[in-house]
Design a protein around this motif. Structure first.
Motif, PDB file in Angstrom:
ATOM      1  N   UNK A 162       0.832  -1.208   0.000  1.00 38.60           N
ATOM      2  CA  UNK A 162       0.000   0.000   0.000  1.00 38.60           C
ATOM      3  C   UNK A 162       0.865   1.256   0.000  1.00 38.60           C
ATOM      4  N   UNK A 163       1.946   1.243   0.761  1.00 40.36           N
ATOM      5  CA  UNK A 163       2.842   2.400   0.807  1.00 40.36           C
ATOM      6  C   UNK A 163       3.606   2.556  -0.505  1.00 40.36           C
ATOM      7  N   UNK A 164       4.037   1.430  -1.080  1.00 39.64           N
ATOM      8  CA  UNK A 164       4.784   1.492  -2.336  1.00 39.64           C
ATOM      9  C   UNK A 164       3.937   2.114  -3.444  1.00 39.64           C
ATOM     10  N   UNK A 165       2.641   1.834  -3.438  1.00 38.05           N
ATOM     11  CA  UNK A 165       1.760   2.444  -4.438  1.00 38.05           C
ATOM     12  C   UNK A 165       1.765   3.966  -4.352  1.00 38.05           C
ATOM     13  N   UNK A 166       2.041   4.493  -3.170  1.00 39.39           N
ATOM     14  CA  UNK A 166       2.052   5.947  -2.977  1.00 39.39           C
ATOM     15  C   UNK A 166       3.407   6.568  -3.284  1.00 39.39           C
ATOM     16  N   UNK A 167       4.417   5.734  -3.475  1.00 43.84           N
ATOM     17  CA  UNK A 167       5.769   6.243  -3.714  1.00 43.84           C
ATOM     18  C   UNK A 167       5.999   6.592  -5.175  1.00 43.84           C
ATOM     19  N   UNK A 168       6.953   7.501  -5.399  1.00 43.28           N
ATOM     20  CA  UNK A 168       7.479   7.752  -6.737  1.00 43.28           C
ATOM     21  C   UNK A 168       8.657   6.798  -6.969  1.00 43.28           C
ATOM     22  N   UNK A 169       8.996   6.484  -8.217  1.00 41.26           N
ATOM     23  CA  UNK A 169      10.086   5.546  -8.475  1.00 41.26           C
ATOM     24  C   UNK A 169      11.403   5.909  -7.791  1.00 41.26           C
ATOM     25  N   UNK A 170      11.730   7.212  -7.744  1.00 38.70           N
ATOM     26  CA  UNK A 170      13.021   7.610  -7.167  1.00 38.70           C
ATOM     27  C   UNK A 170      13.070   7.410  -5.650  1.00 38.70           C
ATOM     28  N   UNK A 171      11.933   7.133  -5.037  1.00 34.75           N
ATOM     29  CA  UNK A 171      11.907   6.887  -3.602  1.00 34.75           C
ATOM     30  C   UNK A 171      12.176   5.419  -3.253  1.00 34.75           C
ATOM     31  N   UNK A 172      12.322   4.582  -4.267  1.00 31.19           N
ATOM     32  CA  UNK A 172      12.542   3.157  -4.047  1.00 31.19           C
ATOM     33  C   UNK A 172      13.967   2.770  -4.434  1.00 31.19           C
ATOM     34  N   UNK A 173      14.466   1.694  -3.831  1.00 33.44           N
ATOM     35  CA  UNK A 173      15.788   1.170  -4.189  1.00 33.44           C
ATOM     36  C   UNK A 173      15.721   0.506  -5.566  1.00 33.44           C
ATOM     37  N   UNK A 174      16.890   0.226  -6.148  1.00 29.37           N
ATOM     38  CA  UNK A 174      16.928  -0.420  -7.463  1.00 29.37           C
ATOM     39  C   UNK A 174      16.237  -1.767  -7.449  1.00 29.37           C
ATOM     40  N   UNK A 175      16.489  -2.555  -6.389  1.00 28.44           N
ATOM     41  CA  UNK A 175      15.852  -3.863  -6.294  1.00 28.44           C
ATOM     42  C   UNK A 175      14.351  -3.768  -6.147  1.00 28.44           C
ATOM     43  N   UNK A 176      13.886  -2.774  -5.393  1.00 22.73           N
ATOM     44  CA  UNK A 176      12.449  -2.589  -5.204  1.00 22.73           C
ATOM     45  C   UNK A 176      11.794  -2.139  -6.513  1.00 22.73           C
ATOM     46  N   UNK A 177      12.468  -1.244  -7.243  1.00 23.81           N
ATOM     47  CA  UNK A 177      11.918  -0.803  -8.529  1.00 23.81           C
ATOM     48  C   UNK A 177      11.801  -1.972  -9.497  1.00 23.81           C
ATOM     49  N   UNK A 178      12.794  -2.864  -9.487  1.00 21.12           N
ATOM     50  CA  UNK A 178      12.731  -3.999 -10.401  1.00 21.12           C
ATOM     51  C   UNK A 178      11.619  -4.963  -9.996  1.00 21.12           C
ATOM     52  N   UNK A 179      11.349  -5.106  -8.708  1.00 19.37           N
ATOM     53  CA  UNK A 179      10.214  -5.919  -8.261  1.00 19.37           C
ATOM     54  C   UNK A 179       8.895  -5.309  -8.748  1.00 19.37           C
ATOM     55  N   UNK A 180       8.824  -3.979  -8.702  1.00 21.97           N
ATOM     56  CA  UNK A 180       7.634  -3.292  -9.213  1.00 21.97           C
ATOM     57  C   UNK A 180       7.475  -3.569 -10.706  1.00 21.97           C
ATOM     58  N   UNK A 181       8.595  -3.540 -11.448  1.00 22.45           N
ATOM     59  CA  UNK A 181       8.531  -3.799 -12.888  1.00 22.45           C
ATOM     60  C   UNK A 181       8.050  -5.216 -13.178  1.00 22.45           C
ATOM     61  N   UNK A 182       8.492  -6.185 -12.369  1.00 21.04           N
ATOM     62  CA  UNK A 182       8.042  -7.567 -12.575  1.00 21.04           C
ATOM     63  C   UNK A 182       6.552  -7.678 -12.271  1.00 21.04           C
ATOM     64  N   UNK A 183       6.114  -7.036 -11.181  1.00 18.29           N
ATOM     65  CA  UNK A 183       4.688  -7.036 -10.850  1.00 18.29           C
ATOM     66  C   UNK A 183       3.885  -6.410 -11.979  1.00 18.29           C
ATOM     67  N   UNK A 184       4.384  -5.318 -12.530  1.00 19.10           N
ATOM     68  CA  UNK A 184       3.699  -4.640 -13.632  1.00 19.10           C
ATOM     69  C   UNK A 184       3.662  -5.528 -14.865  1.00 19.10           C
ATOM     70  N   UNK A 185       4.755  -6.251 -15.115  1.00 23.12           N
ATOM     71  CA  UNK A 185       4.808  -7.141 -16.279  1.00 23.12           C
ATOM     72  C   UNK A 185       3.782  -8.257 -16.176  1.00 23.12           C
ATOM     73  N   UNK A 186       3.553  -8.768 -14.981  1.00 23.64           N
ATOM     74  CA  UNK A 186       2.602  -9.872 -14.792  1.00 23.64           C
ATOM     75  C   UNK A 186       1.172  -9.386 -14.554  1.00 23.64           C
ATOM     76  N   UNK A 187       0.961  -8.088 -14.543  1.00 22.58           N
ATOM     77  CA  UNK A 187      -0.352  -7.553 -14.169  1.00 22.58           C
ATOM     78  C   UNK A 187      -1.461  -7.958 -15.122  1.00 22.58           C
ATOM     79  N   UNK A 188      -1.127  -8.233 -16.369  1.00 21.75           N
ATOM     80  CA  UNK A 188      -2.153  -8.602 -17.348  1.00 21.75           C
ATOM     81  C   UNK A 188      -2.011 -10.058 -17.804  1.00 21.75           C
ATOM     82  N   UNK A 189      -1.318 -10.853 -17.004  1.00 23.84           N
ATOM     83  CA  UNK A 189      -1.156 -12.287 -17.294  1.00 23.84           C
ATOM     84  C   UNK A 189      -0.657 -12.532 -18.715  1.00 23.84           C
ATOM     85  N   UNK A 190       0.509 -11.975 -19.080  1.00 25.98           N
ATOM     86  CA  UNK A 190       1.025 -12.159 -20.448  1.00 25.98           C
ATOM     87  C   UNK A 190       1.433 -13.607 -20.684  1.00 25.98           C
ATOM     88  N   UNK A 191       1.405 -14.010 -21.932  1.00 28.44           N
ATOM     89  CA  UNK A 191       1.858 -15.346 -22.295  1.00 28.44           C
ATOM     90  C   UNK A 191       3.348 -15.375 -22.616  1.00 28.44           C
TER      91      UNK A 191
END
Length: 341
Positions: A160-189
């Motif tokens: 919930x807190x991460x949703x309120x953050x801007x990208x620059x407020x997160x570490x590199x590893x956290x940003x990449x986790x967000x990117x993976x979550x975003x990639x899987x958000x629409x169940x791609x094949x």
């Protein structure tokens, strides 16, 4: 580039590749020359597979990834031959409106540096909700609930807190986790990951890739992993394609390629792994550098760096099957001699 009417994508069975590239050649016009970025590349990725594409800078691996989703600037390149299909759709002939349906929904991409992929002026929640609502037509409340669930799946303790953050407020590893979550958000094949952990330290690298593999296995998502790191390929990929100067020079099941590399270039890449040398010894390196793609030498383009070079290497070796099933292949005259003897 010619266009054609939209071809409906289909859901492949386990034996039908999600991504199929066949004899693809791509050139970039340059001042008084032409850069030959891809030279007859063929590869495929099946549902649920993690396939690695490895090579040095200039090998053509990132061009392959970007062209798969037509993310290269239009009219900046010329496809001189071959084909590229995702879920049965001809990606080279698809219109822009068709590409917009594919990107994010059927195919997602994770880039090397999430700070350049995420909008620095928008909160994480806004970016995730826009994608989910656009592709899945959920209400804002349902989209937010899905975003929170995806972030929690990435082992993010306070989504919930991460949703309120801007990208620059997160570490590199956290940003990449967000990117993976975003990639899987629409169940791609299909998920294309282009050097997804280069900017991360070794510990975070492993955590991120384990999460990526866990979610892919859970959902049956095919992954094309672009990397220069042989160790990552050995740990996370089912099959591997080794590229050099825009061409595949070796391919096969990862375990077989790692244990018994058949191309001198693959052997050179493996010799640079720490486990290949004794403590205190220097790591091995491949001498020389990748040749100029605008002036490639005739024949085997690796011969000037190869300790096994022979007169016959002045001719280009074929990418030849070295097993009965035709899954293991190598493009080297040494392999040709071994097969004929």
């Amino acid at each position: 580039m010619q266009t054609s009417p939209e071809v409906s994508a289909h859901v492949p069975n386990a034996n039908t590749p999600v991504l199929t590239i066949d004899n693809l050649s791509v050139e970039f016009p340059a001042y008084r020359s032409t850069v030959k970025a891809l030279n007859g590349v063929s590869l495929h990725v099946n549902p649920g597979e993690i396939v690695g594409v490895i090579g040095e800078s200039g090998s053509g691996k990132s061009v392959t990834a970007m062209l798969s989703l037509r993310l290269l600037p239009e009219r900046s390149y010329h496809v001189s031959g071959g084909s590229l299909h995702i879920l049965g759709r001809d990606m080279l002939a698809a219109k822009e409106k068709d590409l917009l349906k594919v990107r994010g929904r059927d195919v997602a991409m994770i880039f090397q540096e999430p700070m350049t992929a995420l909008n620095p002026t928008r909160r994480i929640g806004r970016q995730m909700l826009d994608v989910i609502i656009h592709h899945q037509h959920l209400s804002k409340a349902d989209a937010r609930a899905k975003a929170i669930g995806l972030l929690r799946d990435m082992h993010i303790a306070d989504p919930e807190q991460v949703l309120e953050n801007y990208p620059f407020e997160l570490s590199g590893g956290m940003r990449q986790r967000v990117m993976i979550a975003l990639a899987f958000s629409c169940d791609p094949q299909l998920l294309i990951a282009d050097e997804p952990t280069t900017a991360l330290d070794v510990t975070v690298q492993r955590q991120v890739l384990l999460l990526l593999r866990e979610k892919a296995r859970e959902r049956g998502t095919a992954i094309l992993l672009i990397t220069h790191d042989m160790a990552l390929v050995s740990q996370f990929c089912d099959r591997v394609y080794v590229m050099y100067t825009g061409a595949v020079v070796e391919q096969g099941a990862t375990g077989e390629v790692m244990v018994d590399p058949r191309h001198p270039y693959t052997r050179g890449l493996l010799s640079g792994l720490p486990e290949q040398v004794q403590p205190g010894e220097d790591l091995m390196t491949i001498p020389g550098q990748v040749p100029n793609l605008a002036a490639l030498p005739a024949g085997c383009t690796f011969r000037d760096r190869c300790q096994y070079a022979m007169p016959v290497c002045s001719k280009r070796p074929p990418l030849q099957a070295i097993d009965a099933e035709g899954l293991r292949k190598s493009a080297c005259w040494l392999t040709v001699q071994e097969q004929s003897s």
